[in-house]
Structures are given as C-alpha cells and as structure tokens.
Design a protein around this motif. Structure first.
Motif, PDB file in Angstrom:
ATOM      1  N   PRO A 269     -12.523   2.752   3.333  1.00 36.03           N
ATOM      2  CA  PRO A 269     -12.017   3.953   4.017  1.00 36.03           C
ATOM      3  C   PRO A 269     -12.908   5.150   3.746  1.00 36.03           C
ATOM      4  O   PRO A 269     -13.707   5.160   2.811  1.00 36.03           O
ATOM      5  CB  PRO A 269     -10.627   4.140   3.394  1.00 36.03           C
ATOM      6  CG  PRO A 269     -10.716   3.475   2.055  1.00 36.03           C
ATOM      7  CD  PRO A 269     -11.637   2.299   2.240  1.00 36.03           C
ATOM      8  N   ALA A 270     -12.765   6.182   4.555  1.00 35.89           N
ATOM      9  CA  ALA A 270     -13.579   7.390   4.414  1.00 35.89           C
ATOM     10  C   ALA A 270     -13.236   8.128   3.127  1.00 35.89           C
ATOM     11  O   ALA A 270     -12.077   8.165   2.686  1.00 35.89           O
ATOM     12  CB  ALA A 270     -13.363   8.306   5.615  1.00 35.89           C
TER      13      ALA A 270
ATOM     14  N   TYR B  96     -14.451   4.255  -1.616  1.00 37.51           N
ATOM     15  CA  TYR B  96     -14.504   4.920  -0.324  1.00 37.51           C
ATOM     16  C   TYR B  96     -15.948   4.958   0.169  1.00 37.51           C
ATOM     17  O   TYR B  96     -16.900   4.779  -0.591  1.00 37.51           O
ATOM     18  CB  TYR B  96     -13.989   6.355  -0.441  1.00 37.51           C
ATOM     19  CG  TYR B  96     -12.624   6.496  -1.052  1.00 37.51           C
ATOM     20  CD1 TYR B  96     -11.476   6.456  -0.259  1.00 37.51           C
ATOM     21  CD2 TYR B  96     -12.463   6.685  -2.426  1.00 37.51           C
ATOM     22  CE1 TYR B  96     -10.206   6.601  -0.825  1.00 37.51           C
ATOM     23  CE2 TYR B  96     -11.207   6.826  -2.995  1.00 37.51           C
ATOM     24  CZ  TYR B  96     -10.084   6.778  -2.190  1.00 37.51           C
ATOM     25  OH  TYR B  96      -8.842   6.919  -2.751  1.00 37.51           O
ATOM     26  N   ALA B  97     -16.096   5.244   1.450  1.00 36.33           N
ATOM     27  CA  ALA B  97     -17.407   5.419   2.063  1.00 36.33           C
ATOM     28  C   ALA B  97     -17.595   6.891   2.418  1.00 36.33           C
ATOM     29  O   ALA B  97     -16.749   7.486   3.086  1.00 36.33           O
ATOM     30  CB  ALA B  97     -17.528   4.555   3.316  1.00 36.33           C
ATOM     31  N   GLY B  98     -18.693   7.479   1.970  1.00 36.45           N
ATOM     32  CA  GLY B  98     -18.973   8.875   2.279  1.00 36.45           C
ATOM     33  C   GLY B  98     -19.024   9.734   1.038  1.00 36.45           C
ATOM     34  O   GLY B  98     -18.833   9.266  -0.093  1.00 36.45           O
TER      35      GLY B  98
ATOM     36  N   PRO C 121     -23.506   4.844   4.647  1.00 36.24           N
ATOM     37  CA  PRO C 121     -22.777   5.852   3.871  1.00 36.24           C
ATOM     38  C   PRO C 121     -22.925   5.634   2.373  1.00 36.24           C
ATOM     39  O   PRO C 121     -23.225   4.532   1.905  1.00 36.24           O
ATOM     40  CB  PRO C 121     -21.323   5.660   4.317  1.00 36.24           C
ATOM     41  CG  PRO C 121     -21.259   4.224   4.747  1.00 36.24           C
ATOM     42  CD  PRO C 121     -22.591   3.924   5.353  1.00 36.24           C
TER      43      PRO C 121
ATOM     44  N   GLU D  81     -23.072  -0.569   6.826  1.00 39.04           N
ATOM     45  CA  GLU D  81     -21.735  -0.382   6.257  1.00 39.04           C
ATOM     46  C   GLU D  81     -21.760  -0.718   4.768  1.00 39.04           C
ATOM     47  O   GLU D  81     -22.647  -1.443   4.299  1.00 39.04           O
ATOM     48  CB  GLU D  81     -20.710  -1.267   6.970  1.00 39.04           C
ATOM     49  CG  GLU D  81     -20.509  -0.921   8.440  1.00 39.04           C
ATOM     50  CD  GLU D  81     -19.432  -1.780   9.080  1.00 39.04           C
ATOM     51  OE1 GLU D  81     -19.240  -2.932   8.648  1.00 39.04           O
ATOM     52  OE2 GLU D  81     -18.768  -1.286  10.007  1.00 39.04           O
TER      53      GLU D  81
END
Length: 329
Positions: free
Chosen positions: A4-5, A22-24, A153, A241
């Motif tokens: 998830p972000a 998380y990603a980001g 990310p 990803e």
C-alpha cells in the motif's frame, strides 16, 4: 504482494505508530509524539535514537559505499572504494565526529544529510525530486556523483524493536548513476552504474545486531535483513513495483565470511548464492560503546519471483553487499 501507499506520517492521531510495509516516501519522522507503550522519556530517546544515511555506488569496475551515522550522543561516518578488477580496497575512510556538531542527518529519506570535520566532508544532497548529489572529500578518496530518480517506489518499513521502542527505514530501488570517483591510483567513471540508498531512523536497543543483503540493477533489486528488525524490511523490486518478502535466512561460515553465502526467504520467492570479491571490516571498542562490522562486496546469482504462481526470474552476478554487524551503542 504489492504494498500500500506510504502514509504522510508514521504516527496516528492517537500517537500509535503505523506499523507495516508501504511503497513511497513518508514525511518527517518524529518519535517525540509516541504514545504508550512505545513512548519514552526525552533522556532515553537522546541515547537510543539512531539514524543513518547509507549510499552504495556500483559499476563493473568499482563499488563504493558511504554512510553518515547519528548515534544520538555522537556521530560517525565511513566511506570506501573497492576495485572489482583486482580486489584492492583503494580507500577505507572512517571518522568519528564531534557530538552535536559534525553530523546533520535528514529527518526523512527525501532530505539532505551532511558530515564534516576539519579534514573531511560528506554531503548527500537531495534535489527534492527523488534525485541526489553525493560529494565526498577525505584522504585518498573523492566522489562527485549524481543518482536518481528511480523507476520504482521506495520501500517504507516500520515496526517494533525488542528492548528498544520503534524503528523505520526507507530503502531505494536501483537508481541511474553518473559521476566520478577519484582515488590515489586511478579515476573511475560512474556513468551507466547503479546507486541505491538506505535511510533509517529508530529508537533502538543498547545491543543491536543484524545480517543484511542488498543488490540492485535498474530492472530488479532486493533488500533482506535478519536480526533486530526481523523480516519487516524484506522486499523485492521487480517491474517497477515493490513486493513484501517473508523472513530471510543467511547461511554462511562466520569464521570465513569470504566463502560463499546462501540466502533464501521462507515464502519461496527468493533464493540466492552470494560470492564475495572482498570486504570492508571495522571493529571499534570505546569506553561506552563497541561495534563489529563486516561488509563483503560481491555478486548474487539465483532467482526471485513476486508470487508463488509467478515464473522465476534469473539473477546473474548482480553486484551488491552482505553485512554482519553487531553494536553496543
């Protein structure tokens, strides 16, 4: 699974940390607002708050690593340059700083970090768009490098720490690299190479130990850790990803760390064999602290995949590092 972000903050309105992967990029990391059971006094945080900013630069000819570390009560930095052709460690810089003066660590992965003494300077400068400039000046080594932004990310991982409180880390995927490394023997062009970075910020235990593995090209990469942070930061970058990985196992001869390593995850998504080409070692003993550090440099071969029903993607001689580190800090 994909992640998830990343949230804007690691603390919820109730002061509870938002543990997970998380990603980001997260915003400023500030642990002063932690609520029970993770809250600690200002004095405790002063001595247990650890932050570091680590950058790796790799080409077919050379591998360099640079780190700035804020221990809360003091600071330190290191840098090395390793010639992959002949296995020669061309430079191996290490310097302790003056408390509260030598190091200025970023508050999150998108900010700049600085370390300076009378004779040395390391500047990891953020440009605000996911790219960075690295400038280093010390005895026998100069680096001027630019890297990023990446196509994938950042990983954000946050979780509890036994006998400490909480920890968060941001890892990058492989980032396009350019620039130059200058040593006493030769200059090295970084164009076409790959960079990556690790920004970590946590309230850690007095005694902390881990094993680590990291390698990247521009299409895939991985980050693996076993030790104080469990499997919280284990991740695979593939096809733009970032995917979560299960706990990792590191099989190696700790009496001969330059022998091959075997590394795999419990979810059957990664199995790699690491062949060291050389290593940086540093053991420190001070009155109130000690550190045993080993970072072999070499190549990974094997396979990875993003899910059990996905085909295995072959990894062939990907440059990276492993690490065996224990600290009393």
């Amino acid at each position: 699974m994909t992640l998830p972000a990343a949230p804007a903050s690691l603390l919820g309105p109730d002061g509870q940390p938002l543990f997970g992967r998380y990603a980001g990029q997260v915003g400023r990391i500030d642990w002063s607002g932690l609520a029970a059971p993770f809250a600690r006094s200002r004095l405790w945080r002063r001595f247990h708050h650890k932050r570091w900013h680590y950058v790796a630069l790799g080409t077919e000819r050379i591998f360099c690593a640079v780190a700035i570390v804020d221990l809360g009560w003091t600071s330190t930095a290191f840098a090395y340059a390793f010639d992959r052709g002949d296995g020669d460690m061309l430079a191996n810089f290490s310097q302790d700083g003056l408390p509260g003066m030598s190091a200025k660590l970023a508050n999150h992965a998108g900010e700049s970090s600085l370390f300076k003494t009378r004779k040395s300077r390391i500047d990891i400068a953020s440009r605000g768009d996911g790219s960075f400039a690295l400038s280093l000046r010390c005895d026998y080594l100069e680096i001027d490098a630019e890297f990023g932004p990446g196509a994938s990310p950042l990983l954000l991982a946050t979780g509890p720490v036994a006998k400490g409180s909480v920890h968060a880390t941001q890892k990058s995927s492989g980032l396009p690299l350019s620039g130059e490394v200058r040593t006493w023997r030769e200059d090295y062009d970084l164009s076409g190479g790959v960079a990556s970075f690790d920004y970590s910020n946590g309230l850690l235990a007095r005694n902390t130990a881990w094993r680590w593995a990291s390698a990247h090209n521009l299409e895939m990469g991985f980050n693996l850790q076993a030790g104080y942070f469990g499997g919280h930061e284990n991740a695979l970058w593939l096809d733009g990803e970032v995917h979560a990985l299960a706990p990792a196992h590191f099989l190696y001869d700790n009496s001969d760390p330059l022998a091959p390593w075997h590394i795999f995850t419990e979810d059957d998504l990664l199995e790699l064999h690491f062949t060291p080409e050389g290593a940086r070692r540093e053991n420190k003993k001070m009155m109130v602290a000690a550190s045993r550090y080993l970072q072999p440099i070499g190549t990974f071969s094997g396979w990875v995949r993003s899910a059990p029903d996905q085909p295995k993607r072959i990894v062939t001689q990907m440059i990276g590092v492993t690490e065996d580190h224990s600290s009393r800090w």
